[in-house]
Write a protein that holds these residues in place. Structure first.
Motif, PDB file in Angstrom:
ATOM      1  N   PRO A   3       0.834  -1.209   0.000  1.00  0.00           N
ATOM      2  CA  PRO A   3       0.000   0.000   0.000  1.00  0.00           C
ATOM      3  C   PRO A   3       0.860   1.246   0.000  1.00  0.00           C
ATOM      4  CG  PRO A   3       0.006  -1.040   2.166  1.00  0.00           C
ATOM      5  CD  PRO A   3       0.691  -1.988   1.227  1.00  0.00           C
ATOM      6  N   ARG A   4       0.360   2.299  -0.623  1.00  0.00           N
ATOM      7  CA  ARG A   4       1.080   3.559  -0.650  1.00  0.00           C
ATOM      8  C   ARG A   4       1.123   4.157   0.751  1.00  0.00           C
ATOM      9  NH1 ARG A   4       1.091   6.602  -5.487  1.00  0.00           N
ATOM     10  NH2 ARG A   4       0.281   8.436  -4.400  1.00  0.00           N
ATOM     11  N   PRO A   5       2.184   4.869   1.083  1.00  0.00           N
ATOM     12  CA  PRO A   5       2.219   5.568   2.373  1.00  0.00           C
ATOM     13  C   PRO A   5       1.137   6.636   2.418  1.00  0.00           C
ATOM     14  CG  PRO A   5       4.042   6.279   0.999  1.00  0.00           C
ATOM     15  CD  PRO A   5       3.413   5.104   0.289  1.00  0.00           C
ATOM     16  N   MET A  45      -0.362   0.063   7.667  1.00  0.00           N
ATOM     17  CA  MET A  45      -0.088   1.225   6.844  1.00  0.00           C
ATOM     18  C   MET A  45       1.150   1.961   7.343  1.00  0.00           C
ATOM     19  SD  MET A  45      -2.693   0.762   4.946  1.00  0.00           S
ATOM     20  CE  MET A  45      -2.539   2.178   3.865  1.00  0.00           C
ATOM     21  N   THR A  46       1.813   2.651   6.411  1.00  0.00           N
ATOM     22  CA  THR A  46       2.898   3.573   6.757  1.00  0.00           C
ATOM     23  C   THR A  46       2.300   4.975   6.786  1.00  0.00           C
ATOM     24  OG1 THR A  46       4.530   2.164   5.685  1.00  0.00           O
ATOM     25  CG2 THR A  46       5.152   4.463   6.069  1.00  0.00           C
ATOM     26  N   VAL A  47       2.348   5.612   7.951  1.00  0.00           N
ATOM     27  CA  VAL A  47       1.582   6.836   8.163  1.00  0.00           C
ATOM     28  C   VAL A  47       2.459   7.940   8.728  1.00  0.00           C
ATOM     29  CG1 VAL A  47      -0.424   7.848   9.319  1.00  0.00           C
ATOM     30  CG2 VAL A  47      -0.458   5.429   8.666  1.00  0.00           C
ATOM     31  N   SER A  48       2.332   9.128   8.165  1.00  0.00           N
ATOM     32  CA  SER A  48       2.778  10.355   8.816  1.00  0.00           C
ATOM     33  C   SER A  48       1.527  11.193   9.022  1.00  0.00           C
ATOM     34  CB  SER A  48       3.804  11.102   7.971  1.00  0.00           C
ATOM     35  OG  SER A  48       3.290  11.379   6.683  1.00  0.00           O
ATOM     36  N   HIS A  70       2.325   9.788  -1.877  1.00  0.00           N
ATOM     37  CA  HIS A  70       1.440   9.448  -0.776  1.00  0.00           C
ATOM     38  C   HIS A  70      -0.028   9.503  -1.201  1.00  0.00           C
ATOM     39  CE1 HIS A  70       5.117  10.595   1.344  1.00  0.00           C
ATOM     40  NE2 HIS A  70       4.626  10.067   2.454  1.00  0.00           N
ATOM     41  N   ASP A  71      -0.856   8.680  -0.549  1.00  0.00           N
ATOM     42  CA  ASP A  71      -2.285   8.926  -0.519  1.00  0.00           C
ATOM     43  C   ASP A  71      -2.558   9.896   0.630  1.00  0.00           C
ATOM     44  OD1 ASP A  71      -2.905   7.259  -2.661  1.00  0.00           O
ATOM     45  OD2 ASP A  71      -3.183   5.503  -1.380  1.00  0.00           O
ATOM     46  N   ALA A 126      -7.602  -1.391   3.367  1.00  0.00           N
ATOM     47  CA  ALA A 126      -7.790  -2.327   2.255  1.00  0.00           C
ATOM     48  C   ALA A 126      -7.230  -1.773   0.954  1.00  0.00           C
ATOM     49  CB  ALA A 126      -9.273  -2.657   2.102  1.00  0.00           C
ATOM     50  N   GLY A 127      -7.223  -0.441   0.807  1.00  0.00           N
ATOM     51  CA  GLY A 127      -6.582   0.192  -0.341  1.00  0.00           C
ATOM     52  C   GLY A 127      -7.332   0.099  -1.650  1.00  0.00           C
ATOM     53  N   ARG A 128      -8.615  -0.238  -1.611  1.00  0.00           N
ATOM     54  CA  ARG A 128      -9.380  -0.319  -2.861  1.00  0.00           C
ATOM     55  C   ARG A 128      -9.757   1.082  -3.326  1.00  0.00           C
ATOM     56  NH1 ARG A 128     -11.354  -4.810  -0.035  1.00  0.00           N
ATOM     57  NH2 ARG A 128     -13.036  -3.550   0.858  1.00  0.00           N
TER      58      ARG A 128
END
Length: 306
Positions: A3-5, A45-48, A70-71, A126-128
């Motif tokens: 998944p995108r950060p 998830m990778t989160v800032s 990033h998303d 889920a990233g959909r």
């Protein structure tokens, strides 16, 4: 694929308006940037994260995040979400996640995004990705156009939104006087052109919807679909101003209601003109000046997590 950060942006002042529905979570401690970031990280998830403060440029934060891979996830109400969404319109890769922490959450509900905390977090993890439409205010200068995601309108409805805008900026007394002046104006016929076909109406207001809900949860266009590539146009024929206002009250908080004097049209491009004088117009509750105004749909303009 990994998944995108995510850049998580939290507006701590969202929500709490009179008449609002249930919140995203009962415990406000679960809605802090730290708590939401931890909840997403537990889901892999990778989160800032960033809590919005006075002077922050939310649109620039969203654009920079998108440009760096990033998303963007926004915890806030429709005003906050719409700014981030506008910044991401047309971006080829970045998606928007919504944690609906506002009062009415028209965008989340209209886009089919869960409005309870755990379900919303699960959707983001889920990233959909789905693509939804944006309405667009068309200007002679293409760079001056702007998107809208709920609804735009002309006439009485715009007067009401302008009054609310004045109240937030200058106080309720000035807003009340503006609303009274607007209600006293004589009804002015409008010319409406939808995909080249012209209509004339004496309707006190016309609503052009991208999604099913707008304002204080008004279900004026409850059948509007933000994925069909069309705008829904609602015209109130043969109704007095007080009857239109009564209808808006009746459909608040997303309560559909049948009214046979309401006529509905669909199209890709809509131009509205005042036949005798200029009329006030708004898009997503923000004044955009006066008629003539043109709106069009931008199909699949925004990528969202849902």
């Amino acid at each position: 694929m990994r998944p995108r950060p995510i850049l998580l942006i939290v507006n701590p002042t969202s929500g709490g308006k009179a008449g609002s529905g249930p919140g995203l979570a009962d415990d406000p401690e679960l809605l802090t940037a730290d708590a939401l970031g931890d909840a997403l990280e537990r889901r892999g998830m990778t989160v800032s994260h960033r809590t919005l403060a006075e002077g922050d440029d939310l649109a620039e934060l969203a654009r920079t995040a998108a440009d760096t891979g990033h998303d963007v996830v926004v915890a806030g109400g429709d005003g906050t979400v719409s700014i981030a969404a506008a910044a991401l319109v047309g971006h080829p890769e970045a998606a928007l996640g919504i944690l609906a922490a506002g009062s009415f959450n028209n965008m989340a509900r209209g886009f089919g995004v869960p409005v309870t905390l755990d379900e919303a977090l699960d959707v983001i993890a889920a990233g959909r990705v789905s693509e939804v439409d944006a309405g667009w205010v068309v200007r002679d200068d293409p760079d001056a156009g702007r998107p809208f995601f709920e609804a735009a309108g002309v006439g009485l409805g715009a007067v009401g939104f302008v009054a609310v805008e004045l109240a937030e900026r200058h106080g309720w007394w000035r807003a009340f006087r503006a609303l009274v002046r607007g209600l006293r104006l004589r009804r002015t016929p409008m010319r409406i052109t939808i995909d080249g076909t012209a209509y004339r109406t004496g309707s006190p207001t016309v609503v052009v919807s991208n999604g099913p809900y707008h304002g204080l949860g008004f279900a004026v266009s409850a059948e509007a679909d933000p994925t069909d590539g069309l705008l829904d146009v609602v015209v109130f024929r043969g109704m007095a101003r007080w009857e239109v206002l009564a209808h808006f009250v009746a459909v608040a908080r997303r309560r559909p209601r049948r009214e046979p004097r309401i006529h509905r049209y669909r199209g890709r491009r809509v131009t509205i003109e005042g036949a005798r004088r200029a009329l006030p117009a708004h898009a997503d509750g923000v004044s955009i000046g006066f008629t003539p105004v043109t709106f069009e749909v931008r199909p699949k303009a925004l990528r969202i997590l849902r």
